[in-house]
Design an enzyme around this catalytic site. Structure first.
Site, PDB file in Angstrom:
ATOM      1  CE1 TYR A 140      -3.532   2.644   0.278  1.00  0.00           C
ATOM      2  CE2 TYR A 140      -2.204   3.527   2.149  1.00  0.00           C
ATOM      3  CZ  TYR A 140      -3.234   3.683   1.124  1.00  0.00           C
ATOM      4  OH  TYR A 140      -3.914   4.822   1.308  1.00  0.00           O
ATOM      5  N   GLY A 159      -6.538   5.070  -0.613  1.00  0.00           N
ATOM      6  CA  GLY A 159      -7.865   4.992  -0.182  1.00  0.00           C
ATOM      7  C   GLY A 159      -8.601   3.727  -0.861  1.00  0.00           C
TER       8      GLY A 159
END
Length: 513
Positions: free
Chosen positions: A54, A61
């Site tokens: 990530y 998001g």
């Protein structure tokens, strides 16, 4: 010029103010540069692996499930900055933007973000050059960081968007960078995200509000003492033994400040005069240390929260010392948001009690012998009647500003970010509350000094005399026929705002707590 050295272990409130308000120069320590380099090696190694990480090789998001190929990652980092620079409304003050930029640099320098040393150096260069990105009032929900405000700052690092130069003129950021020999940043994996993900705006505003409130609470103790004198009240309620049996530190400090101002007064303790018999002073006078003291204790708690946040590295994901890059929720602004709201509540109550004291000074039925509205020729003159109206309007707004922003939450990012802090909003309204509180205290100062001067034949305390003399020297006129009042009020406001009242009194009293 004062220099602030940014290391890996956070920063101090004093350094934030030195950079935000004093234009202090910034240097990155050797330790910080080394930590930045180590963390970047970890990010580069993860970026080379096929597994998605990530913020390094994924979207953000609600779009985090998409794996981004290497050839698109630079574009991804540019895009997150450009798309998140979506603020609207009036420009945010220069000092707020400088505090925000400095605090983001503080986290970047911790070595937990994976940002390259060259990016951190460019952030410092921008601040040192006096280049201030244009940031707008609206765009932060206080979660996932102050996203839009930080994005506008990151955009300027890329040489895009608008910024204010050291001469105060707003121009394209690229032009300003070129004039100062600063090369725009070309963002790489994780760097765009790392520049956006922090509580820096709300924290910077908290730090500056605490500094301003420290001066205002001392000023309020002084004006409360002046009003007590003007009303021929008693200083016996300030005795330290009374406050020792209810041992709230702030209450004891406020009582001691008031007692120090009133030492040697010839106006206090006139309870038994036949013209104004009474047993005790009204709450707004007698309970001044309890109200101001509770606000001081609130400030102490807020300062503790601020100190913890100043020591923090707020980002998502973060690079840990063992080489892991982990997602987390440390960007959530709740700890900061709560104390911002708490301070607004305390400030509203301090403004409210100050206004009640002012009203008492102007009411001939409660002022113990003072002329109506402190007018020169009541009826022909209105005196300070409308000054109190202005003060009351400010107090009314303070009460509205005391409604907590942090009690609200509006989900965003397709319900991925489904609980937010609204800490930026809490900080913005606190700044307005601090401005209003300054004006409210200035009106009490104006009324109390005039009232004391109308007590002919009675000698105020030496500290009070110093306060009155300095107030008059600051352009705030004394008793007399009606005149254009706004300039006097503006002068009183400027005097209090600059710390002039505290500075005038402390040579007599010694340092106030």
């Amino acid at each position: 010029m004062h220099t602030v050295v940014v290391g890996t272990s956070g920063t101090t409130a004093e350094d934030v103010i030195a950079v935000a308000r004093g234009n202090a120069r910034i240097e990155l320590s050797a330790e910080a540069l080394e930590a930045l380099g180590r963390a970047r090696e970890i990010v580069d190694a993860l970026a080379a692996k096929p597994e998605p990480v990530y913020g390094v090789s994924t979207g953000f998001g609600a779009l985090a499930s998409r794996h981004i190929s290497p050839e698109l990652r630079a574009q991804l980092q540019r895009n997150i900055v450009r798309s998140h620079a979506a603020g609207m409304g009036p420009r945010v003050e220069r000092e707020v933007v400088r505090a925000l930029m400095f605090l983001r640099l503080k986290t970047v320098a911790s070595g937990h973000t994976g940002v390259r040393p060259s990016v951190a150096q460019t952030m410092a260069d921008l601040l040192n050059a006096g280049i201030t990105p244009v940031v707008h009032e609206y765009g932060s929900l206080g979660c996932s960081g102050d996203l839009a405000p930080l994005s506008h700052c990151a955009l300027a690092l890329m040489g895009e968007g608008d910024a204010e130069g050291p001469d105060g003129t707003v121009r394209p950021a690229g032009e300003l960078l070129a004039e100062h020999g600063i090369e725009p940043v070309e963002l790489r994996e994780k760097e765009g995200l790392a520049l956006l993900n922090g509580t820096d705006g709300m924290l910077g505003m908290l730090v500056m509000a605490l500094a301003d409130l420290d001066t205002l609470y001392k000023s309020a103790d002084i004006t409360a003492a002046l009003t007590l004198e003007a009303l021929l009240g008693t200083e016996k309620v300030l005795a330290p033994e009374l406050h020792a049996i209810r041992p709230h530190p702030g209450q004891g400090a406020s009582a001691a400040n008031m007692a120090a101002v009133l030492k040697g007064s010839g106006l206090t303790g006139h309870f038994q005069e036949e013209s104004a018999p009474r047993v005790q002073d009204a709450y707004s006078v007698r309970c001044a240390p309890q109200v101001a003291g509770a606000g001081r204790d609130t400030m102490a708690h807020a300062a503790l929260v601020a100190s913890r946040e100043l020591a923090a590295a707020v980002d998502n994901p973060v690079v840990l010392p063992d080489g892991r890059v982990e997602s987390n929720g440390n960007f959530h602004g709740a700890p900061v948001a709560y104390v911002l709201d708490f301070l607004a509540i305390a400030a509203a109550d301090l403004g409210s009690i100050s206004e009640r004291r002012t009203d008492r000074l102007l009411d001939k039925n409660r002022s113990h012998g003072l002329p109506p509205f402190l007018a020169d020729d009541a009826g022909v003159d209105s005196g300070l009647m409308i000054a109190q109206y202005t003060q009351a309007a400010l107090v009314s707004e303070m009460k509205r500003l005391a409604v907590p922003a942090s009690a609200d939450s509006i989900p965003s990012s397709a319900m991925q970010e489904d609980h937010v802090s609204m800490g930026w909003s809490a900080a913005r309204k606190l700044r307005t509350a601090v401005d209003n509180l300054t004006r409210i205290i200035a009106v009490e100062l104006y009324a109390a000094t005039r009232a004391i001067e109308l007590r002919h034949g009675l000698t105020p305390a030496p500290a009070s005399q110093a306060a009155i003399a300095a107030t008059r020297a600051a352009g705030v006129e004394g008793p007399g026929p009606d005149r254009f009042l706004a300039p006097d009020l503006a002068a009183a406001d400027a005097f209090v705002r600059a710390g002039g009242l505290v500075a005038a009194v402390e040579p007599v009293t010694g340092p106030l707590a």
